[in-house]
Design a protein around this motif. Structure first.
Motif, PDB file in Angstrom:
ATOM      1  N   ASN A 194       4.290  -5.178   9.333  1.00 16.35           N
ATOM      2  CA  ASN A 194       3.331  -6.043   8.661  1.00 16.35           C
ATOM      3  C   ASN A 194       1.884  -5.647   8.923  1.00 16.35           C
ATOM      4  N   ASN A 197      -0.881 -12.540   7.945  1.00 16.56           N
ATOM      5  CA  ASN A 197       0.531 -12.186   8.059  1.00 16.56           C
ATOM      6  C   ASN A 197       0.842 -11.434   9.355  1.00 16.56           C
ATOM      7  N   PRO A 198       0.104 -10.344   9.695  1.00 14.96           N
ATOM      8  CA  PRO A 198       0.418  -9.652  10.950  1.00 14.96           C
ATOM      9  C   PRO A 198       0.159 -10.495  12.198  1.00 14.96           C
ATOM     10  N   ALA A 227       5.711 -13.534   6.758  1.00 15.74           N
ATOM     11  CA  ALA A 227       5.928 -13.211   8.168  1.00 15.74           C
ATOM     12  C   ALA A 227       7.305 -13.679   8.629  1.00 15.74           C
ATOM     13  N   THR A 267       6.764 -15.923  -0.967  1.00 11.55           N
ATOM     14  CA  THR A 267       5.516 -15.281  -0.556  1.00 11.55           C
ATOM     15  C   THR A 267       4.613 -14.995  -1.748  1.00 11.55           C
ATOM     16  N   TYR A 310       8.697  -1.009   1.947  1.00 17.11           N
ATOM     17  CA  TYR A 310       8.336  -2.037   2.929  1.00 17.11           C
ATOM     18  C   TYR A 310       9.533  -2.462   3.770  1.00 17.11           C
ATOM     19  N   PHE A 333      -0.430  -4.812   5.962  1.00 18.21           N
ATOM     20  CA  PHE A 333      -1.252  -5.771   5.238  1.00 18.21           C
ATOM     21  C   PHE A 333      -2.712  -5.735   5.688  1.00 18.21           C
ATOM     22  N   THR A 371       3.297 -12.964  12.367  1.00 18.35           N
ATOM     23  CA  THR A 371       4.595 -12.339  12.630  1.00 18.35           C
ATOM     24  C   THR A 371       4.985 -12.387  14.106  1.00 18.35           C
ATOM     25  N   SER A 405      10.127 -11.422   7.138  1.00 16.74           N
ATOM     26  CA  SER A 405      10.273 -10.114   7.782  1.00 16.74           C
ATOM     27  C   SER A 405      10.979 -10.229   9.132  1.00 16.74           C
ATOM     28  N   ALA A 427      10.653 -13.375   2.013  1.00 11.86           N
ATOM     29  CA  ALA A 427       9.787 -12.190   2.045  1.00 11.86           C
ATOM     30  C   ALA A 427       9.269 -11.801   0.670  1.00 11.86           C
TER      31      ALA A 427
END
Length: 325
Positions: free
Chosen positions: A249, A106-107, A167, A83, A236, A252, A110, A170, A79
């Motif tokens: 996430n 990233n989102p 991703a 990254t 975060y 982002f 995830t 997390s 993470a």
């Protein structure tokens, strides 16, 4: 319902990480990328460690379970460490706009990892639609050159790997089910990330002698180390604990907005009408994502409805009873 604590974590994460792109753009003129990241984590390590020792009882500072150790390793290696190492290196091969697009995957990535590794985090159709809408807004904000999107495969591959690492990290943090606080987890993870990035910097042949110590370089390093490092990471990882990996996430998606506004305010960059449309599209995406999750009475405790008995009667029972949340 989304409360004030979660929203505060989300705002701090989005704003402070958004400023990273502005500070990085300034600092990379004076520092090699991996050494820049490593020095960032050196500063953040000291700051978070001092705060943790001062603010947290001694018995809560040590990891106690296998899950604690797993979450610390996931944080430090994936993470944080890999990254940002991949982000700083990949950014050298492409434009900042394309970099923002790649990292905003990233989102999207995830939920892919969550579907395999987590049993309690899934996206509904409404949430998926909101996520795609927000991503479209990010594309409008950064407005990349279509010609640049098809070239520079090396840079985009590195940036994609960085987004995937964030991703995965997390999700692994969430899966570990750690008993330590986000501050303690960050305090242990940052020196791991610092050691990793110093090793990568040495392996890549970067030299401290190549650093040009100007006031701008010091300011950029201080920002990414203290504000976008120590404070932002505590926020975060606290957000991951509060809201889950998928929703955390989503911050982002806001990062390019903050970066654009910061570039306009501090670097004289121009914000186009297309970018403004992108801001509004991202906002609409979040409305779709969170319309059923935000309790206005929690966010604004002074909020009251003074519409008379008729309005009160038309409200859901839960809204009329402030003790039911």
């Amino acid at each position: 319902m989304i409360g004030r604590r979660t929203l505060a974590f989300f705002a701090a994460t989005s704003i402070l990480f958004g400023g990273t792109f502005v500070a990085t753009k300034a600092g990379l003129d004076y520092l090699p990328p991996l050494l820049f990241v490593a020095l960032r984590y050196d500063i953040a390590t000291v700051a978070v460690a001092l705060y943790a020792v001062y603010a947290i009882p001694r018995k809560q500072l040590l990891p106690r379970t296998a899950g604690d150790v797993a979450s610390i390793l996931a944080t430090g290696v994936f993470a944080i460490g890999l990254t940002n190492a991949l982000l700083f290196v990949g950014q050298q091969y492409t434009t900042s706009a394309v970099g923002a697009i790649m990292f905003s995957l990233n989102p999207i990535l995830t939920p892919v990892f969550a579907a395999v590794l987590l049993a309690d985090e899934r996206l509904s159709a409404r949430e998926a639609a909101g996520m795609v809408l927000a991503l479209a807004g990010v594309v409008l904000v950064v407005n990349p050159d279509p010609g640049n999107l098809t070239g520079g495969i090396v840079g985009k591959s590195i940036l994609f790997a960085g987004a995937a690492s964030g991703a995965l990290g997390s999700v692994l943090i969430r899966r570990a089910d750690s008993t330590v606080s986000s501050t303690v987890r960050t305090a242990w993870a940052l020196p791991i990330a610092a050691a990793l990035t110093h090793g990568l910097s040495w392996w890549r042949g970067e030299s401290a002698a190549s650093v040009v110590w100007t006031s701008e370089a010091l300011f950029a390093l201080a920002y990414v180390g203290l504000f976008a490092g120590a404070i932002a990471y505590v926020a975060y990882f606290g957000l991951i604990d509060e809201a889950g990996a998928i929703r955390a996430n989503l911050a982002f998606y806001v990062v390019p907005v903050v970066a654009s506004l910061g570039g306009w305010a501090l670097l004289g960059e121009v914000i186009s009408g297309l970018a403004v449309a992108g801001f509004l599209t991202i906002l609409l995406g979040f409305v779709v994502l969170g319309s059923d999750s935000i309790d206005v009475r929690v966010v604004f405790p002074a909020f009251t409805v003074e519409s008379g008995d008729d309005a009160s009667a038309s409200m859901p029972e839960r809204s009329r009873n402030p003790e039911q949340t």
